[in-house]
Design a protein around this motif. Structure first.
Motif, PDB file in Angstrom:
ATOM      1  N   GLU A 160       6.570  65.231  13.188  1.00 13.33           N
ATOM      2  CA  GLU A 160       7.784  63.227  12.533  1.00 13.33           C
ATOM      3  C   GLU A 160       8.526  63.524  14.707  1.00 13.33           C
ATOM      4  OE1 GLU A 160      10.420  62.592  10.069  1.00 13.33           O
ATOM      5  OE2 GLU A 160       8.362  62.647   8.305  1.00 13.33           O
ATOM      6  N   TYR A 161       8.696  61.889  14.933  1.00 10.68           N
ATOM      7  CA  TYR A 161       8.947  62.111  16.519  1.00 10.68           C
ATOM      8  C   TYR A 161       9.532  61.282  16.649  1.00 10.68           C
ATOM      9  CZ  TYR A 161       8.934  62.785  21.168  1.00 10.68           C
ATOM     10  OH  TYR A 161       9.119  62.522  22.544  1.00 10.68           O
ATOM     11  N   ARG A 162      10.650  60.555  16.666  1.00 13.95           N
ATOM     12  CA  ARG A 162      11.611  59.308  17.262  1.00 13.95           C
ATOM     13  C   ARG A 162      11.426  59.155  18.674  1.00 13.95           C
ATOM     14  NH1 ARG A 162      16.866  58.334  14.089  1.00 13.95           N
ATOM     15  NH2 ARG A 162      17.543  56.512  14.758  1.00 13.95           N
ATOM     16  N   ALA A 163      10.424  58.962  19.510  1.00 11.86           N
ATOM     17  CA  ALA A 163      10.487  58.344  20.650  1.00 11.86           C
ATOM     18  C   ALA A 163      11.993  58.074  20.987  1.00 11.86           C
ATOM     19  CB  ALA A 163       9.702  57.514  20.929  1.00 11.86           C
ATOM     20  N   ARG A 164      12.986  58.032  22.532  1.00 11.00           N
ATOM     21  CA  ARG A 164      14.613  58.136  22.934  1.00 11.00           C
ATOM     22  C   ARG A 164      14.125  56.913  23.894  1.00 11.00           C
ATOM     23  NH1 ARG A 164      15.069  62.307  24.388  1.00 11.00           N
ATOM     24  NH2 ARG A 164      16.661  63.140  23.060  1.00 11.00           N
ATOM     25  N   SER A 165      13.384  56.003  24.059  1.00 14.59           N
ATOM     26  CA  SER A 165      12.926  55.081  24.609  1.00 14.59           C
ATOM     27  C   SER A 165      13.306  53.915  23.584  1.00 14.59           C
ATOM     28  CB  SER A 165      11.714  55.383  25.482  1.00 14.59           C
ATOM     29  OG  SER A 165      10.512  55.076  24.708  1.00 14.59           O
ATOM     30  N   THR A 166      12.573  54.156  22.717  1.00 12.09           N
ATOM     31  CA  THR A 166      12.337  52.357  22.122  1.00 12.09           C
ATOM     32  C   THR A 166      12.840  53.033  19.908  1.00 12.09           C
ATOM     33  OG1 THR A 166      10.554  53.821  20.603  1.00 12.09           O
ATOM     34  CG2 THR A 166      10.114  52.333  23.010  1.00 12.09           C
ATOM     35  N   ASP A 167      13.686  54.602  20.279  1.00 11.81           N
ATOM     36  CA  ASP A 167      14.331  54.898  18.869  1.00 11.81           C
ATOM     37  C   ASP A 167      13.196  54.430  17.816  1.00 11.81           C
ATOM     38  OD1 ASP A 167      15.859  55.998  17.955  1.00 11.81           O
ATOM     39  OD2 ASP A 167      16.592  54.129  16.919  1.00 11.81           O
ATOM     40  N   LEU A 198      -3.761  62.365  26.522  1.00 11.07           N
ATOM     41  CA  LEU A 198      -2.504  63.249  26.456  1.00 11.07           C
ATOM     42  C   LEU A 198      -1.635  63.168  26.580  1.00 11.07           C
ATOM     43  CD1 LEU A 198      -4.547  65.550  29.204  1.00 11.07           C
ATOM     44  CD2 LEU A 198      -3.753  66.523  26.891  1.00 11.07           C
ATOM     45  N   ARG A 199      -0.139  63.200  25.628  1.00 11.09           N
ATOM     46  CA  ARG A 199       0.737  62.771  25.853  1.00 11.09           C
ATOM     47  C   ARG A 199       2.100  63.969  25.948  1.00 11.09           C
ATOM     48  NH1 ARG A 199      -1.818  59.467  25.776  1.00 11.09           N
ATOM     49  NH2 ARG A 199      -1.847  57.217  24.227  1.00 11.09           N
ATOM     50  N   SER A 200       2.852  63.147  26.195  1.00  7.00           N
ATOM     51  CA  SER A 200       4.410  64.163  26.596  1.00  7.00           C
ATOM     52  C   SER A 200       5.410  64.170  25.343  1.00  7.00           C
ATOM     53  CB  SER A 200       4.866  64.727  27.679  1.00  7.00           C
ATOM     54  OG  SER A 200       3.962  65.502  29.245  1.00  7.00           O
ATOM     55  N   PHE A 201       5.977  65.195  24.771  1.00  7.30           N
ATOM     56  CA  PHE A 201       7.005  65.237  23.691  1.00  7.30           C
ATOM     57  C   PHE A 201       8.071  65.683  24.446  1.00  7.30           C
ATOM     58  CE2 PHE A 201       2.559  64.669  21.860  1.00  7.30           C
ATOM     59  CZ  PHE A 201       2.895  63.597  21.232  1.00  7.30           C
ATOM     60  N   SER A 202       9.358  65.200  23.761  1.00  9.15           N
ATOM     61  CA  SER A 202      10.266  65.717  24.246  1.00  9.15           C
ATOM     62  C   SER A 202      10.636  66.502  22.853  1.00  9.15           C
ATOM     63  CB  SER A 202      11.527  64.764  24.526  1.00  9.15           C
ATOM     64  OG  SER A 202      12.955  65.521  24.717  1.00  9.15           O
ATOM     65  N   VAL A 203      10.715  68.450  23.165  1.00  8.07           N
ATOM     66  CA  VAL A 203      10.644  68.937  22.250  1.00  8.07           C
ATOM     67  C   VAL A 203      12.029  68.354  20.952  1.00  8.07           C
ATOM     68  CG1 VAL A 203      10.602  71.273  20.657  1.00  8.07           C
ATOM     69  CG2 VAL A 203       9.582  70.928  22.932  1.00  8.07           C
ATOM     70  N   ASP A 204      13.081  68.187  21.847  1.00  6.06           N
ATOM     71  CA  ASP A 204      14.828  67.586  20.469  1.00  6.06           C
ATOM     72  C   ASP A 204      14.214  66.471  19.918  1.00  6.06           C
ATOM     73  OD1 ASP A 204      14.547  66.807  23.117  1.00  6.06           O
ATOM     74  OD2 ASP A 204      16.305  65.182  22.167  1.00  6.06           O
ATOM     75  N   ARG A 205      13.407  66.084  20.128  1.00  6.30           N
ATOM     76  CA  ARG A 205      12.930  64.949  18.759  1.00  6.30           C
ATOM     77  C   ARG A 205      11.848  65.423  17.748  1.00  6.30           C
ATOM     78  NH1 ARG A 205      16.948  61.393  19.865  1.00  6.30           N
ATOM     79  NH2 ARG A 205      15.727  59.219  19.417  1.00  6.30           N
ATOM     80  N   ILE A 206      11.649  66.604  17.699  1.00  8.03           N
ATOM     81  CA  ILE A 206      10.738  66.700  17.235  1.00  8.03           C
ATOM     82  C   ILE A 206      11.419  67.138  15.418  1.00  8.03           C
ATOM     83  CG2 ILE A 206       8.785  67.982  16.373  1.00  8.03           C
ATOM     84  CD1 ILE A 206       7.944  68.037  19.422  1.00  8.03           C
ATOM     85  N   THR A 207      11.257  66.636  14.351  1.00  8.32           N
ATOM     86  CA  THR A 207      11.401  66.955  13.297  1.00  8.32           C
ATOM     87  C   THR A 207      10.409  67.452  12.032  1.00  8.32           C
ATOM     88  OG1 THR A 207      11.507  65.340  12.928  1.00  8.32           O
ATOM     89  CG2 THR A 207      13.916  65.820  13.323  1.00  8.32           C
TER      90      THR A 207
END
Length: 321
Positions: A160-167, A198-207
């Motif tokens: 699950e990913y919660r984007a920081r820019s859009t929440d 291709l995408r980049s994900f901030s690991v701290d937003r991964i659960t």
């Protein structure tokens, strides 16, 4: 000469010796006292189980029947090498939100034990190696381990990913490509199967990360670099232009030694100012870093990026009016 170096040298001397080596010769070659020679011989024989035979009158050598089978055991490092390793290990444990602390704890205990042996029981002041995290983010240790496992085992990853820019919260299934530590934080470059790109994900937003049994799709390094690393910043994308930033002579003393991008172009001008050119796609991160220098930095071109900087500065100034 340190003890570890003497033991290595003593081992080489005894291995090469065809006849017993006198204590006087060992003193000269090891550059130590007679008592130290006897202590090192005892350590080699009793602790490392070396086949040392002989006595102080006739000299010492390795037993010819066992010499070919003996090797110095374990990992042998000098005190300087151990100190460097300990400093690097402290950096890994205390950066990245401390997510590696548990995994690296056994290594720390082993390094400290080796240092104790070198120091003869003298305590090593580990607290004198300071690592101060700056703006690092808290990581879920389980999620981080699953991400790292998927990257290295080349398996697909669902999370699950919660984007920081859009929440916005979404469920993703990806083929991990690279795990990157950038500015105190971890990022995952991956092929997103749902978005076919291709995408980049901030690991701290991964659960809720789960490693799949399905094999990951491999993307060539050249394609990863072209799409994800060719422009400025972690979420860069392919370049849309070349930005020119001018720094004052004062700021030049810092900026000229800094690495901003692998394809940067920089030069010191006759008046001491520093001109830096960078490929960029999204100006967000570049603007943030340039504005960090305040009046010591000016975006020269392109005009659109310069206007964005002017607007941000006007809005910031408005907060103080």
């Amino acid at each position: 000469m340190e003890r570890i170096e003497r033991i290595h040298a003593l081992h080489r001397i005894l291995t090469a010796a065809r006849y017993p080596v006198t204590v006087q010769r060992l003193q000269e070659e090891l550059e130590c006292s007679r008592a130290t020679v006897y202590r090192d011989l005892a350590y080699l024989r009793d602790y490392l189980m070396a086949p040392v035979v002989g006595n102080g009158e006739a000299g010492f050598r390795y037993d010819p029947d066992e010499a070919d089978r003996f090797e110095l055991p374990g990992l042998w490092l000098s005190s300087q090498e151990l100190h460097s390793l300990l400093a690097a290990q402290q950096l890994m444990m205390r950066s990245g939100g401390g997510v590696l602390s548990t995994a690296l704890a056994p290594l720390q205990h082993r390094i400290e034990k080796l240092l104790d042996e070198h120091a003869g029981g003298r305590r090593v002041p580990v607290e004198r190696v300071r690592v101060i995290p700056h703006r690092s983010r808290k990581l879920d240790e389980t999620a981080f381990r699953n991400v790292a496992t998927a990257v290295l085992d080349r398996k697909q990853l669902a999370f699950e990913y919660r984007a920081r820019s859009t929440d916005e919260r979404t469920r993703r299934t990806v083929s991990p490509q690279r795990l990157t530590h950038y500015r105190e934080n971890w990022y995952l470059d991956a092929w997103d199967h749902d978005r076919d790109g291709l995408r980049s994900f901030s690991v701290d937003r991964i659960t809720a990360a789960r490693v799949s049994d399905a094999a990951a799709r491999d993307v060539p390094d050249e394609e990863l670099d072209r799409q994800l690393s060719s422009s400025y910043g972690i979420f860069s994308g392919t370049p849309k232009g070349l930005a020119t930033v001018m720094f004052s002579a004062k700021a030049a003393r810092w900026v000229a030694d800094e690495h901003w991008h692998s394809q940067q172009q920089g030069r010191v001008l006759p008046d001491g100012r520093y001109e830096l050119k960078l490929p960029y796609s999204s100006g967000r991160e570049l603007l943030m870093d340039v504005l960090h220098y305040g009046s010591d930095a000016e975006i020269i071109e392109p005009a659109s990026l310069r206007e964005q900087a002017r607007s941000l500065l006007s809005l910031a100034l408005g907060q103080y009016e």
